[in-house]
Design an enzyme around this catalytic site. Structure first.
Site, PDB file in Angstrom:
ATOM      1  N   GLY A  32     -12.383 -42.170   1.338  1.00  0.00           N
ATOM      2  CA  GLY A  32     -11.504 -41.473   2.034  1.00  0.00           C
ATOM      3  C   GLY A  32     -12.282 -41.465   3.488  1.00  0.00           C
ATOM      4  O   GLY A  32     -13.357 -41.991   3.755  1.00  0.00           O
TER       5      GLY A  32
ATOM      6  N   HIS B  57     -20.470 -36.061  11.059  1.00  0.00           N
ATOM      7  CA  HIS B  57     -18.977 -35.605  11.511  1.00  0.00           C
ATOM      8  C   HIS B  57     -19.258 -34.667  12.362  1.00  0.00           C
ATOM      9  O   HIS B  57     -19.760 -33.472  12.072  1.00  0.00           O
ATOM     10  CB  HIS B  57     -18.123 -35.583  10.438  1.00  0.00           C
ATOM     11  CG  HIS B  57     -16.516 -35.454  10.990  1.00  0.00           C
ATOM     12  ND1 HIS B  57     -15.835 -36.485  11.550  1.00  0.00           N
ATOM     13  CD2 HIS B  57     -16.115 -34.302  11.318  1.00  0.00           C
ATOM     14  CE1 HIS B  57     -14.757 -35.936  11.901  1.00  0.00           C
ATOM     15  NE2 HIS B  57     -14.881 -34.536  11.602  1.00  0.00           N
TER      16      HIS B  57
HETATM   17  C1  GRF Z   1     -21.003 -38.008  17.517  1.00  0.00           C
HETATM   18  O1  GRF Z   1     -20.462 -36.871  17.666  1.00  0.00           O
HETATM   19  C2  GRF Z   1     -20.871 -38.305  15.844  1.00  0.00           C
HETATM   20  O2  GRF Z   1     -20.849 -37.237  15.286  1.00  0.00           O
HETATM   21  C3  GRF Z   1     -19.482 -39.064  15.820  1.00  0.00           C
HETATM   22  O3  GRF Z   1     -19.388 -39.953  16.892  1.00  0.00           O
HETATM   23  C4  GRF Z   1     -20.500 -39.350  17.866  1.00  0.00           C
HETATM   24  C5  GRF Z   1     -21.362 -40.352  18.161  1.00  0.00           C
HETATM   25  O4  GRF Z   1     -22.548 -40.124  19.100  1.00  0.00           O
HETATM   26  N1  GRF Z   1     -19.194 -39.571  14.718  1.00  0.00           N
HETATM   27  P1  GRF Z   1     -23.440 -40.944  19.486  1.00  0.00           P
HETATM   28  O5  GRF Z   1     -23.263 -42.680  19.480  1.00  0.00           O
HETATM   29  O6  GRF Z   1     -24.632 -40.917  18.464  1.00  0.00           O
HETATM   30  O7  GRF Z   1     -24.174 -40.582  20.621  1.00  0.00           O
END
Ligand code: GRF
Length: 215
Positions: free
Chosen positions: A143, A109
Site C-alpha cells: 500500500g 514519512h
Molecule cells: C522527506 O520529508 C521525507 O520524509 C519524504 O520526502 C522528503 C525527502 O527529503 N518522504 P530529503 O530528500 O531527504 O531531503
C-alpha cells in the site's frame, strides 16, 4: 547489514545516514549504494561526495511499473543490498520488488501515520491545523504508507507556524530518527510480528513524561 538507499530529491535524509555512518552512529549498517529515479538530484551529489556508489534508473524509460521495479531490484541486489531504505523516493514499489528483500524495505514519512499518507504530508497536516505532527519510519508493504510502524517522533505545530516552519521542524526529527532505526535494524533489534514491531532498547514510553498534551 548492507543498505541501499533510494531517493528522488535533495537527499537530506540520505545525508543524515551518511553522517551517521561517518561518525560510527550507524553501527553495523553499511551504505553500499544509492539509487535515484531522477538524474542529477541532490541525493546523488551527496552520495558521490561521500564516496558511495550511485546509479540512476528513470521510470520513464521503462515500459511498465513492473519492468522498472524489476530493474531497480536487480541493481540493488547486484550491489549486495540486503535492506532498502526509501529516503524521499517518490515512486510506489510493487509486491514483486518487496518480495526480493526479505530483510525489509523501510520508508521515512513526514507525518504521524496513518494520518496524512501520500504526497505533501506536511502540507496536509498544516492545512488540517493539527496540534501535533511528526514523522514515521515503517516497513513498506504494497500500500501507500500503510506498512507496519517501526518508530515515530512527534513535534508540536505552533501558533505562528507556516507550512515551511512545520516542515522544517518535522525534517529535523526525520534526520534524528532514520539513522537510529537503520542502526537498530542492522543490529537485529527490530522484531516484527505482523503489524506489531518492537525495537529492543527503545525508550519506555509508559511514564507520565511521555504524555503530550495541547492543553
Ligand atoms: C522527506 O520529508 C521525507 O520524509 C519524504 O520526502 C522528503 C525527502 O527529503 N518522504 P530529503 O530528500 O531527504 O531531503
Amino acid at each position: 547489514m548492507k543498505i541501499g538507499v533510494l531517493a528522488s530529491g535533495s537527499g537530506s535524509n540520505l545525508q543524515a545516514l551518511l553522517d551517521a555512518q561517518a561518525s560510527g552512529a550507524l553501527g553495523p549498517a553499511r551504505l553500499v549504494t544509492v539509487g535515484a529515479n531522477v538524474a542529477g538530484c541532490g541525493a546523488l551529489t551527496r552520495a558521490e561526495a561521500a564516496g558511495v556508489p550511485t546509479f540512476v534508473l528513470r521510470h520513464g524509460d521503462f515500459a511498465s511499473r513492473d519492468a522498472f521495479d524489476y530493474a531497480l531490484a536487480d541493481a540493488l541486489l547486484g550491489a549486495g543490498v540486503q535492506c532498502v531504505v526509501l529516503a524521499g523516493f517518490m515512486r510506489v514499489l510493487g509486491a514483486g520488488f518487496l518480495a526480493r528483500f526479505p530483510a525489509g524495505v523501510l520508508n521515512i514519512h513526514p507525518a504521524l501515520l496513518p494520518a496524512f499518507p501520500g504526497v505533501n504530508a506536511q502540507g496536509q497536516a498544516f492545512a488540517h491545523r493539527v496540534k501535533f505532527s511528526g514523522c514515521t519510519v515503517h516497513f513498506v508493504d504494497a500500500g501507500v504508507d500503510t506498512g507496519p510502524i517501526i518508530a515515530q517522533a512527534v513535534v508540536p505545530a505552533l501558533e505562528g507556524d507556516s507550512e515551511e516552519t512545520l516542515r522544517a521542524r518535522i525534517l529535523t526529527e526525520e534526520h534524528r530518527l532514520l539513522p537510529l532505526v537503520v542502526r537498530a535494524h542492522a543490529e537485529g533489534r527490530v522484531r516484527r510480528d505482523g503489524r506489531t514491531v518492537r525495537v529492543d532498547g527503545a525508550p519506555d514510553l509508559a511514564g507520565a513524561a511521555a504524555r503530550l498534551r495541547s492543553l
